[in-house]
Scaffold this active site. Structure first.
Site, PDB file in Angstrom:
ATOM      1  N   GLU A   1      45.176  55.264  60.514  1.00 56.41           N
ATOM      2  CA  GLU A   1      44.456  56.352  59.849  1.00 56.41           C
ATOM      3  C   GLU A   1      42.995  56.407  60.281  1.00 56.41           C
ATOM      4  OE1 GLU A   1      43.261  57.761  55.307  1.00 56.41           O
ATOM      5  OE2 GLU A   1      44.898  56.356  55.610  1.00 56.41           O
TER       6      GLU A   1
ATOM      7  N   LYS B   1      44.884  53.178  46.476  1.00 58.38           N
ATOM      8  CA  LYS B   1      45.315  53.321  47.862  1.00 58.38           C
ATOM      9  C   LYS B   1      44.117  53.152  48.783  1.00 58.38           C
ATOM     10  CE  LYS B   1      46.302  55.768  51.796  1.00 58.38           C
ATOM     11  NZ  LYS B   1      45.370  56.284  52.820  1.00 58.38           N
TER      12      LYS B   1
ATOM     13  N   ASP C   1      52.210  39.410  55.336  1.00 58.82           N
ATOM     14  CA  ASP C   1      53.167  40.315  54.707  1.00 58.82           C
ATOM     15  C   ASP C   1      52.406  41.371  53.903  1.00 58.82           C
ATOM     16  OD1 ASP C   1      55.191  41.632  53.393  1.00 58.82           O
ATOM     17  OD2 ASP C   1      55.894  39.892  52.272  1.00 58.82           O
TER      18      ASP C   1
ATOM     19  N   HIS D   1      36.025  62.586  57.274  1.00 58.96           N
ATOM     20  CA  HIS D   1      37.398  62.231  57.636  1.00 58.96           C
ATOM     21  C   HIS D   1      37.946  63.173  58.701  1.00 58.96           C
ATOM     22  CE1 HIS D   1      41.547  60.869  57.151  1.00 58.96           C
ATOM     23  NE2 HIS D   1      41.899  62.148  57.108  1.00 58.96           N
TER      24      HIS D   1
END
Length: 474
Positions: A129, A315, A331, A429
């Site tokens: 991203e 998030k 992990d 962004h």
């Protein structure tokens, strides 16, 4: 100039950086002036010498130059430098997972400006991203002006669970007492499953029981084995211990053992970090830093009370944490599952971070989450790039790695909130996203930068427009 080690040859920033063919369909790229380049060269040399993560202009350099800087900064060998660019061959991949047909690459970037517990870090992050690494670096720079991050972690204790059903008479109290009566045997057998962990101070730390009298499957008793895995994430060690003690538990309780498995809610293995950001660091483009600080607190309060907002808020935090887990061969799915479960463990799902103003009016942020990260075992050592990422981080323990990862998560959160409450998150962004749009439209590597700049200048960052420019030049 920066000496290249990972690639052969040399690259001159003044003559090669951002050189593009320019015609009627292309926009000229503007390079930094010679004075700026010279200043950045000096600062970079000082940063390498002093092991500072403050690298002005790092984002303006070529990939080769960045790799060379990081290689010198972390004193990488030639093989380690080469491992930055993939590192995993097909035979290694085939040994790691099943049914291998190839390898899937992600960009590996470096977050700069990170200072945790008084020590500077360059932080490898593997993520697809755009804006994530830039935001983490910017948030770390803001926190740096207040001294950086102060972090701590619990002992690396994981929880293994054993499910017991069909208890005689459904008597949970008696079954719990029976487990307690064989506690010493449980500890002895569990610790015997690892030669090294007990010797290093790990192994079984506690045995607990939880009673569930009314479930769709009837009454059940759950045994929790608290097992210190030291510098490993520890799934295999915990699962082996649970499997080994299951017969003891079954015999003692007279019930039927079903599941014997690690929990990814590592509630005994929490990482905590905090930072102070002076309001003077928050002002920009005519905005008063005091207002920005207050707005960040208000935005954070929204995430504390509303699960829909908290999901996106968290998030963003994991945008900082998970790419580090990926880069180091940990992990990351387990890390994500544990973090979100922790966010809901006290009631309704809520924010993992907290933002407040102190008595002086400065912004104070804190973050707490379960973070089971290791530096030995599994992919951390099997993957050449993961080994190199750990060397760049130069962490001496899994706990130290968790402290860095949590701090980058808080940096990411700070940067996102600051953008959201001021200019909005989309301008920055989308400017970075424009490069992905250019690639998706079929731009060659030497076309990506000018096409992205043109899309941004036109304010139309869309694949259709990118394809049109590439096809017609208009």
């Amino acid at each position: 100039m920066i000496e290249l080690r990972a690639k052969s040859g040399s690259v001159s920033r003044r003559t090669e950086r951002r050189k593009f063919a320019v015609d009627s369909a292309h926009l000229a790229a503007v390079s930094p002036n010679a004075e700026t380049v010279d200043a950045e060269e000096r600062h970079t040399e000082e940063a390498i010498e002093q092991r500072s993560s403050r690298l002005p202009g790092f984002y303006r350099r070529s990939v080769e130059e960045r790799a060379a800087i990081v290689s010198r900064w972390a004193d990488l060998s030639n093989d380690e430098s080469v491992a930055l660019d993939g590192g995993l061959d097909r035979s290694q991949a085939d040994s790691m997972v099943e049914n291998v047909v190839g390898r899937f690459s992600l960009p590996l970037g470096i977050a700069t400006n990170v200072r945790v517990n008084g020590r500077d870090r360059l932080v490898p992050m593997a993520v697809e991203e755009p804006s994530v690494i830039a935001a983490a670096s910017h948030g770390a720079l803001l926190a740096r002006q207040g001294g950086g991050f102060v972090a701590e972690t619990d002992e690396p204790v994981m929880i293994g669970q054993i499910q017991i059903l069909d208890l005689p008479g459904g008597d949970l109290i008696a079954a719990a007492a029976a487990v307690e009566s064989v506690r010493e045997e449980i500890v002895e057998v569990a610790d015997a499953q690892s030669r090294s962990l007990p010797r290093l101070g790990g192994g079984t730390k506690e045995v607990k029981t939880r009673q569930f009298p009314d479930t769709p499957a009837g009454p059940m008793l759950i045994v929790h084995l608290h097992f210190d895995t030291r510098d490993a994430m520890g799934a295999n060690a915990v699962n082996s211990a649970c499997e080994a003690i299951a017969p003891i538990v079954e015999r003692a309780t007279g019930g039927r053992v079903l599941l014997r498995i690690l929990s990814n809610l590592a509630s005994e293995r929490l990482a905590r970090t905090r930072c102070l950001v002076p309001v003077s660091a928050l002002g920009r483009d005519g905005l008063d830093g005091r207002d920005v600080a207050r707005w960040i607190v208000e935005a954070g309060a929204f995430a504390e009370v509303d699960p829909w907002r908290a999901a996106t808020h968290n998030k963003g935090i994991m945008n900082g944490v998970s790419p580090i887990a990926i880069a180091t061969g940990n992990d990351w799915r387990g890390v994500e599952a544990g973090a979100h479960a922790w966010a809901a463990s006290g009631g309704p799902y809520t924010s993992l971070s907290r933002w407040r103003l102190n008595e002086e009016g400065d912004l104070v942020g804190s973050l707490e989450l379960p973070l089971a990260l290791g530096i030995v075992g599994g992919g951390t050592q099997a993957h050449p790039t993961a080994r190199t990422a750990l060397k760049i981080l130069d962490v001496g323990s899994g706990r130290e790695l968790a402290e860095v990862a949590a701090s980058v998560g808080l940096a990411q959160n700070l940067s996102a909130l600051r953008a959201l409450v001021s200019e909005g998150i989309q301008p920055g962004h989308m400017s970075l996203h424009a490069r992905q749009v250019a690639l998706a439209a079929g731009a060659r590597s030497d076309q990506v930068e000018w096409l992205a700049e043109r899309l941004v200048a036109e304010g139309e960052i869309k694949a259709e427009r990118a394809s049109e420019i590439l096809t017609t030049g208009a």
